[in-house]
Design a protein around this motif. Sequence first.
Motif: not given
Length: 228
Positions: A58-59, A65-68, A80-82, A100-103
């Motif tokens: 992630l940038p 924690a912001d990703v589902t 989820a990873t570090a 794949w899609k994430v929110k």
Amino acid sequence: MTTIGVLAALGVLAAAGPAAAHVEVSADKNRAGATDVTLTFHGEAENPSGIKSERVVLPEGITPADVTLVKAPAGWTFQATADGFTVGGKALASGKDAEWKVKIAKLPDGETRLSFKTLETYADGEVSRWIEIQEQGKEESDNPAPLIELKPGPSTAPATTSAAPSQAAPPASASAAPVAPTATTPILAEPISDEGSSLWWLWALIALVVAGAGLSVASRRRSSPPAE
């Protein structure tokens, strides 16, 4: 000549194949600071053994924690990873692209270019590293990281006010003007003159003289014989 030309063309295409394969990303809301944004990733199949997993870094400004997860290939799971997340499972069929899609709960404020470095792993262990940051105004690199470009979001800076500083009450001083008497302010009596108090001895002497005269008169009356 024809055969040689065909073989040469096939060689060029084979050489260009790996560079043509990409992992791309798009967003359903393209404004910085947007909330509940769905990102759709598309990983092109390069290796015939089939894609087994996709690891996304992630940038800055977005945490794991912001990703589902919204959607992934059948049988794939989300973890989820570090520094991001991984989706993966049973290898996809040969030549089948991964989608794949994430929110994302909220995109960073003030950012207009977000890169998502991605490692694409195949069933035979090969890893395609789409991790090179694309710089604005420059040619695309050989292994570009998935990128989304956003419109600037509304300013979140608080409005500043130029309120005049409050003026503190001046300190009390000995030269302050006297307070006018009010209904609740007691009025002091007139000061007593020292002139009256300085004549007390005169009044006392007069009193003694009067008293003495009275005693003398009374004494003479007692000593006089009664008239015949």
